[in-house]
Design a protein around this motif. Sequence first.
Motif, PDB file in Angstrom:
ATOM      1  N   ILE B  81       0.823  -1.199   0.000  1.00 36.13           N
ATOM      2  CA  ILE B  81       0.000   0.000   0.000  1.00 36.13           C
ATOM      3  C   ILE B  81       0.865   1.261   0.000  1.00 36.13           C
ATOM      4  O   ILE B  81       0.561   2.240  -0.686  1.00 36.13           O
ATOM      5  CB  ILE B  81      -0.935   0.013   1.234  1.00 36.13           C
ATOM      6  N   PRO B  84       3.148   2.296  -3.658  1.00 39.06           N
ATOM      7  CA  PRO B  84       2.420   3.090  -4.654  1.00 39.06           C
ATOM      8  C   PRO B  84       2.084   4.484  -4.133  1.00 39.06           C
ATOM      9  O   PRO B  84       2.176   5.465  -4.876  1.00 39.06           O
ATOM     10  CB  PRO B  84       1.143   2.274  -4.900  1.00 39.06           C
ATOM     11  N   ALA B  85       1.725   4.571  -2.858  1.00 36.44           N
ATOM     12  CA  ALA B  85       1.332   5.874  -2.319  1.00 36.44           C
ATOM     13  C   ALA B  85       2.491   6.866  -2.367  1.00 36.44           C
ATOM     14  O   ALA B  85       2.336   8.005  -2.794  1.00 36.44           O
ATOM     15  CB  ALA B  85       0.821   5.721  -0.887  1.00 36.44           C
ATOM     16  N   LEU B 144       1.336   1.958   8.636  1.00 33.52           N
ATOM     17  CA  LEU B 144       1.471   2.738   7.406  1.00 33.52           C
ATOM     18  C   LEU B 144       2.211   4.059   7.598  1.00 33.52           C
ATOM     19  O   LEU B 144       3.030   4.423   6.748  1.00 33.52           O
ATOM     20  CB  LEU B 144       0.091   2.984   6.768  1.00 33.52           C
TER      21      LEU B 144
END
Lengths: 291, 264, 381
Positions: B81, B84-85, B144
């Motif tokens: 996740i 790509p972010a 994250l």
Amino acid sequence: MSAAAIPDKPATSGLGGQTGLALLLPIVLVNVIGFIIPMLNLARMSFNEYVPGGGIREAFILGNWIKAIADPFNLQLIANSITLSLGVTLATLIVSYPIALYIHWSSGRWRSLLIFLVIAPLLTSAVVRTYGWIALLSNDGPIIRSIKALGVENPPRLLFNTTGVMIGLTEILMPYMILALLAGFGRLDPRFEEAARSLGATPAQTFRRIILPLTLPGIALGWLLCFVLAISSFVTPKLMGGGRVFLLATEIYDQAIVTLNWPVAATLSILVLILFGISLAVYTRLLKRLD
Amino acid sequence: MEGHQLSWPLRALVFVLMLFLLAPALLVFPISFSGDRLLSFPPSSWSFRWYQSLWQNELIISSFLTSLSLALVVTLLSLAIAIPAVYAIIRLKTPGSEFLYNLFTAPLLLPTIVLGLAILIIFATIGLLGTFHGIVLAHLVVTLPYALRVLAVALGNVNLACEEAAASLGAGPLTVVRRVTLPMMMPGIIAATALCFLVSFDELVITLFLTGPKLTTLPVELFRYVETSADPMVACVSVLLFFFTLAIIMIIDRAMGLTQTFVR
Amino acid sequence: MKPVNIKISEASLAQQSGRSSIDASPYLRLDKVAKRYGSFEAVTDFDLEVPRGDLVALLGPSGCGKTTTLRMIAGLITPSSGTIRVADTDVTNLPPHRRDMGLVFQSYALFPHMSVARNVAFGLDVRSVPDQEKRRQVAAALDLVQLGKLADRRPRELSGGQQQRVALARALVIQPSILLLDEPLSNLDAKLRDEMRTQIRDIQQELRITTVFVTHDQVEALSMCDSIVVMNGGHIEQIGTPYQIYEQPASPFVASFVGRTNRIPGRRTDSNRLDFAAGAIRTATDVAETNVEAMVRPHRISVSWTNKGSGPLLPGDRNSLQAKLQRVTFVGDMIQFHFDANGVALVAEQSSIQAHDIREPGTEATLSWAVSDTRMFGRAE
């Protein structure tokens, strides 16, 4: 490259602007479902009504909030949490300052070793360190036994009460305070001290009038950090409090899991956030005045 | 620094204070070899009995395996996740992404007790309470931000000219990412992996709100154990966990050391 | 110079022979290309035609837009307006990976996680060239730049000059239709720069590959290129051969940016004539303004130490002035004499062989030079 090379779209921009949004989608989803919606819902929940027996009624009442501020038990809770956190933060500052100063004055490998030793406890969980304190502070533990050996008849109880919680929390917060102080010690140039000494100041005077004021920003940072950590701490009060220490975090947990009174738990949580905000505001204003 | 009063009183004081800092963590090592039935220090006898009791403790073993699989899943998802972010934020500079970056590192600032409660309430409504994927989602919220920060720095350090060179040599955008960008980010990716793994593996407070009768993690079980009983078994788990963490950090360090000889 | 391995050039010739050998149309063509960032115009009205096989330099000071133009040719930047054509194909909107161009960066941009050989092979990997053929071409490219022995090293183990040659090999191995170089020699020391200049020029001519070369170093541009585009503030000042740029500068900027130049400010009193404090000067070119300046290259000025009673104007085709020597500078193969003529500074240059008569500062002398070497420009004041 020439000075006019203002960055344009990068070479791989053949992907198009849509791709950017697609790449951000997963993290947005996770945070919306796992963070934003829960937090908004939490605020909303504080206005719901609790039905004794474990039910929640959707409503918009201010009862929880009024209780939070007016109820004597809650007021005591908040006052306890604040005073305990302030006390712990002060204690942490006092025991951390010498270590931070010593590290700041050291250099080379010795300094790296000391910093490693300060950070190492952070690699063990709070549960483990609290467990260690339980072993140390219990009535059959080495501390009490040593005190008795010195001839004290009725040594104070050091565990499962506020004292125990404070001792444990202080130790747990020390690494944070030391690191914050070290960061703030950057302004402490040895030449200031040399200048003061050459003008005839004693070590104590040098400390009070040169070192202490220069390190105030570091102290402020460490204070903020440890205070917010203390006021929201859960593990140590729960394990070392013996059920007798009532703080905001433990109360939130009990209300949520045991009583299932989510509205009240939510209200208390928002209260914690408000206290956070106030601390941050005080800190920023203090910092401006220090400069 | 010359001329500093690294005087003996200061040295002695610092020594005592460092002892205070390190004592509880150090204590678990001798306690784990205690032969007593109850937690006490110093132990009156020594033995391996508590280590042996670990193998028979199904709860500890199963919760360890749960924590392990949880951490692995969370780590893999965090990378999938976050990479790509950061690409969208740093390379593509998608409008609004900087705001999102700051927003999504915000969870780190919140106390876990508040976050845990908030997630508990929502999960109860949508039926994710006590589920594996529910806990994965909750852990992702806290891993994250770490992944995002580390990977953002790593990507920022990748020389854009190398990507442009690859493109000029005929590599399409995906090929550039696969053969140039990601390999050059490798030290950061490895660091993010270690960080996410350890954060998820050690996560306690939020998970405490979300466990169910059939699903529990090692930190939660340790917490409950200390809450209810007082025996040396926790010390054994702590010692093993310490070496486990150390091993992971050393593996990471070796892996990063290796990549650093190849990438500058 | 070591004999250059010509295997690659045979292949590229074979590739290019498919096109007509008498190719009158330009190989690379930019039409009214411009780039704007908001209100800032980085490049305006850029027109350029490059014949196949030529080496063209984009020359100018930092910030003049030369790198921006190069990056537009490469496809890394999209022009705000205008078109770019390669062999009559419009490539303006093609992304860089579809343009078949070789790019060499100022920082070389070698892939740090790959060996030299893998770096060079990258373009071939992407084109799915079969292994054996790939190995052959990589070896040939490395031989071309004389780095065959370093194939297995990592970029960080190489010196700046070696890295640059790897970057060149990497760009050339894919046999691109156009080679683009962005200040490739700026990070090298002077001696290496000289060597690399020759090498690059030799390779470029051997392969007959159309090349565009960005530099701020006018010596590089003058010594290496078939034609030079002098840029300033985003627009083109002059396009010409090195001789034209140097001897026939079209503007004061070109005159002073390329090579050293003397500037004599004064008033235009007649066509092709400028008057100033120390006398009058006749010029080869004329302008309409009244406030003008004359420019003449230092090495075109002869110095006569004997005092002729000088008239303001010598008959014939030479200008002459009285001036006083201020100082002498010795620059290795050349000597500079700094004069003052009634407040105007003039420098005369002579090669160390020529200059056998060196006087003390303070000596009076007569400076003279050909009218045909004097150009007049308008002066903004």
